[in-house]
Motif scaffolding. Structure first.
Motif, PDB file in Angstrom:
ATOM      1  N   GLN A  65       0.803  -1.222   0.000  1.00  0.00           N
ATOM      2  CA  GLN A  65       0.000   0.000   0.000  1.00  0.00           C
ATOM      3  C   GLN A  65       0.839   1.276   0.000  1.00  0.00           C
ATOM      4  O   GLN A  65       0.348   2.328  -0.367  1.00  0.00           O
ATOM      5  N   ARG A  66       2.097   1.157   0.426  1.00  0.00           N
ATOM      6  CA  ARG A  66       2.930   2.356   0.557  1.00  0.00           C
ATOM      7  C   ARG A  66       4.273   2.091  -0.135  1.00  0.00           C
ATOM      8  O   ARG A  66       5.262   1.748   0.494  1.00  0.00           O
ATOM      9  N   ILE A  67       4.255   2.261  -1.435  1.00  0.00           N
ATOM     10  CA  ILE A  67       5.428   1.959  -2.255  1.00  0.00           C
ATOM     11  C   ILE A  67       6.243   3.222  -2.490  1.00  0.00           C
ATOM     12  O   ILE A  67       5.690   4.294  -2.755  1.00  0.00           O
ATOM     13  N   VAL A  68       7.552   3.093  -2.408  1.00  0.00           N
ATOM     14  CA  VAL A  68       8.464   4.167  -2.792  1.00  0.00           C
ATOM     15  C   VAL A  68       9.287   3.676  -3.976  1.00  0.00           C
ATOM     16  O   VAL A  68       9.827   2.567  -3.943  1.00  0.00           O
ATOM     17  N   VAL A  69       9.365   4.479  -5.036  1.00  0.00           N
ATOM     18  CA  VAL A  69      10.146   4.103  -6.211  1.00  0.00           C
ATOM     19  C   VAL A  69      11.292   5.090  -6.389  1.00  0.00           C
ATOM     20  O   VAL A  69      11.144   6.285  -6.113  1.00  0.00           O
ATOM     21  N   LEU A  70      12.416   4.581  -6.858  1.00  0.00           N
ATOM     22  CA  LEU A  70      13.613   5.412  -6.966  1.00  0.00           C
ATOM     23  C   LEU A  70      14.109   5.525  -8.401  1.00  0.00           C
ATOM     24  O   LEU A  70      15.289   5.761  -8.644  1.00  0.00           O
ATOM     25  N   ASP A  71      13.193   5.337  -9.356  1.00  0.00           N
ATOM     26  CA  ASP A  71      13.526   5.491 -10.764  1.00  0.00           C
ATOM     27  C   ASP A  71      12.259   5.928 -11.486  1.00  0.00           C
ATOM     28  O   ASP A  71      11.205   5.318 -11.306  1.00  0.00           O
ATOM     29  N   VAL A  72      12.373   6.991 -12.286  1.00  0.00           N
ATOM     30  CA  VAL A  72      11.186   7.534 -12.944  1.00  0.00           C
ATOM     31  C   VAL A  72      10.815   6.779 -14.224  1.00  0.00           C
ATOM     32  O   VAL A  72       9.708   6.253 -14.328  1.00  0.00           O
ATOM     33  N   PRO A  73      11.692   6.717 -15.233  1.00  0.00           N
ATOM     34  CA  PRO A  73      11.231   6.172 -16.519  1.00  0.00           C
ATOM     35  C   PRO A  73      10.935   4.681 -16.506  1.00  0.00           C
ATOM     36  O   PRO A  73       9.992   4.231 -17.152  1.00  0.00           O
ATOM     37  N   ALA A  74      11.716   3.896 -15.761  1.00  0.00           N
ATOM     38  CA  ALA A  74      11.580   2.437 -15.829  1.00  0.00           C
ATOM     39  C   ALA A  74      10.645   1.866 -14.780  1.00  0.00           C
ATOM     40  O   ALA A  74      10.043   0.818 -14.997  1.00  0.00           O
ATOM     41  N   ILE A  75      10.517   2.524 -13.612  1.00  0.00           N
ATOM     42  CA  ILE A  75       9.709   1.955 -12.533  1.00  0.00           C
ATOM     43  C   ILE A  75       8.448   2.774 -12.274  1.00  0.00           C
ATOM     44  O   ILE A  75       7.341   2.240 -12.268  1.00  0.00           O
ATOM     45  N   LEU A  76       8.597   4.080 -12.066  1.00  0.00           N
ATOM     46  CA  LEU A  76       7.413   4.906 -11.813  1.00  0.00           C
ATOM     47  C   LEU A  76       6.442   4.824 -12.984  1.00  0.00           C
ATOM     48  O   LEU A  76       5.232   4.653 -12.798  1.00  0.00           O
ATOM     49  N   ASP A  77       6.953   4.955 -14.197  1.00  0.00           N
ATOM     50  CA  ASP A  77       6.118   4.843 -15.386  1.00  0.00           C
ATOM     51  C   ASP A  77       5.346   3.523 -15.366  1.00  0.00           C
ATOM     52  O   ASP A  77       4.120   3.483 -15.570  1.00  0.00           O
ATOM     53  N   SER A  78       6.046   2.432 -15.114  1.00  0.00           N
ATOM     54  CA  SER A  78       5.419   1.111 -15.150  1.00  0.00           C
ATOM     55  C   SER A  78       4.340   0.961 -14.089  1.00  0.00           C
ATOM     56  O   SER A  78       3.267   0.408 -14.348  1.00  0.00           O
ATOM     57  N   LEU A  79       4.609   1.450 -12.879  1.00  0.00           N
ATOM     58  CA  LEU A  79       3.602   1.351 -11.811  1.00  0.00           C
ATOM     59  C   LEU A  79       2.352   2.147 -12.163  1.00  0.00           C
ATOM     60  O   LEU A  79       1.221   1.663 -11.999  1.00  0.00           O
ATOM     61  N   LEU A  80       2.541   3.363 -12.646  1.00  0.00           N
ATOM     62  CA  LEU A  80       1.391   4.191 -13.001  1.00  0.00           C
ATOM     63  C   LEU A  80       0.605   3.566 -14.149  1.00  0.00           C
ATOM     64  O   LEU A  80      -0.621   3.644 -14.186  1.00  0.00           O
ATOM     65  N   ALA A  81       1.310   2.949 -15.089  1.00  0.00           N
ATOM     66  CA  ALA A  81       0.638   2.277 -16.200  1.00  0.00           C
ATOM     67  C   ALA A  81      -0.211   1.113 -15.708  1.00  0.00           C
ATOM     68  O   ALA A  81      -1.227   0.764 -16.314  1.00  0.00           O
ATOM     69  N   LEU A  82       0.197   0.506 -14.590  1.00  0.00           N
ATOM     70  CA  LEU A  82      -0.554  -0.600 -13.993  1.00  0.00           C
ATOM     71  C   LEU A  82      -1.666  -0.106 -13.069  1.00  0.00           C
ATOM     72  O   LEU A  82      -2.382  -0.915 -12.472  1.00  0.00           O
ATOM     73  N   GLY A  83      -1.794   1.209 -12.921  1.00  0.00           N
ATOM     74  CA  GLY A  83      -2.807   1.769 -12.045  1.00  0.00           C
ATOM     75  C   GLY A  83      -2.399   1.805 -10.592  1.00  0.00           C
ATOM     76  O   GLY A  83      -3.251   1.902  -9.705  1.00  0.00           O
TER      77      GLY A  83
END
Length: 339
Positions: A65-83
């Protein structure tokens, strides 16, 4: 006398009995303790999944429920794409400030997607204090932040994704993240929608570029560079069957080039990925103005932040961007068609 003798006879028996009782008790305690440990492990296994990676393994919650990501193009993008919206993210290492004005495409083009996500510092050097305050239950990091892994793994289960070290292709990287999050089906739907866009783009493009070649030159801080042959935009150009200048496909690493060598990378269509936002210098170089693509009005200065993608959202934004030049025939104001 007799009593005394009886005591002497009984005493060894009592000692043996006591010893036997202690042994039984100790064995019982030992068995009980092992059972409890086993039960705890079984309970943990039912509530989390073990993810192994190069630096170790992490038992992550089934539904963090409380995820922290440390990379924008490869990880943040992917998480947001998954909702999936994390509670915190690092911002781009070439951003203008740590609050996100340089956070690649999101804050400039899609601010609604990152609304409410806290900044935890810059990629590669995140703030452990900020991460700790967010009380994460999962941390996802890429190679630029791996030196902080020992500290990060003490804050929460942390998973290293070797996107940049192993040059994992974009779609494979996305599938890996979807698997970590238990969202494989959702991930395939996202990629299917991207593939539909690719087919539509190819249909619109037709054969108009079959005899043409494109080239991409990076520009940042008055320096020119060429990306490696498996770069993000190469992958998408190959998806839509746009021919790439062969010299670019021979590049195994990022390479800085002098302006005197820039003609080696001239092509029918030339893109300058500009990270200076906005460019004030490219159109002033005489050697650039002498390039074939510039003379023919087929040279374009594009936003390097949009071209620095590595996930489904970025791939779609990239298709939006290149459609302006390859499908709609937009002219670059700095490099207008001549004659």
């Amino acid at each position: 006398m007799i009593t005394s003798q009886i005591r002497r006879l009984i005493k060894p028996f009592l000692l043996v009995a006591l010893s036997f009782l202690l042994i039984i008790t100790a064995c019982h305690n030992s068995i009980t303790q092992k059972t409890n440990i086993s039960t705890v492990k079984a309970g943990a296994a039912s509530e989390c999944r073990v993810i192994k990676h190069r630096l170790g393994e992490a038992c992550i919650p089934l539904e963090p429920q409380r995820i922290v990501v440390l990379d924008v193009p490869a990880i943040l993008d992917s998480l947001l794409a998954l909702g999936i919206k994390p509670v915190g993210t690092a911002v781009a290492h070439f951003g203008n400030d740590e609050h996100g004005s340089g956070n690649r495409y999101f804050l400039d083009l899609l601010p609604e997607l990152v609304l409410g996500i806290e900044s935890v510092g810059v990629e590669g050097t995140p703030s452990l204090e900020k991460i700790l305050k967010l009380k994460p239950d999962l941390i996802l990091l890429a190679n630029q932040s791996e030196l902080a892994y020992p500290q990060l793994s003490k804050i929460a289960p942390a998973v290293l994704i070797d996107t940049w070290k192993d040059r994992i292709p974009i779609k494979e990287n996305f599938r890996q993240i979807a698997k970590i999050m238990g969202k494989e089906k959702e991930g395939e739907k996202v990629l299917a929608r991207y593939q539909e866009r690719v087919l539509a783009f190819k249909s619109q493009l037709g054969d108009r570029l079959r005899s043409s070649e494109i080239s991409i030159i990076g520009y940042h801080g008055n320096q020119f560079f060429i990306s490696h042959n498996s770069s993000n935009y190469h992958q998408v150009f190959q998806d839509i069957d746009v021919p790439i200048k062969p010299i670019l496909l021979k590049q195994e690493n990022y390479t800085q080039i002098s302006i005197e060598k820039i003609s080696d990378f001239d092509a029918d269509i030339l893109f300058f990925t500009d990270y200076n936002n906005p460019s004030l210098h490219l159109y002033q170089y005489p050697l650039i103005l002498s390039l074939k693509a510039v003379k023919n009005g087929r040279a374009y200065i594009v936003d390097g932040r949009v071209w620095e993608f590595y996930g489904p959202i970025g791939m779609n934004l990239f298709l939006d961007d290149i459609s302006k030049y390859l499908l709609e025939g937009k002219q670059d104001p700095y490099f207008p068609r001549r004659g």
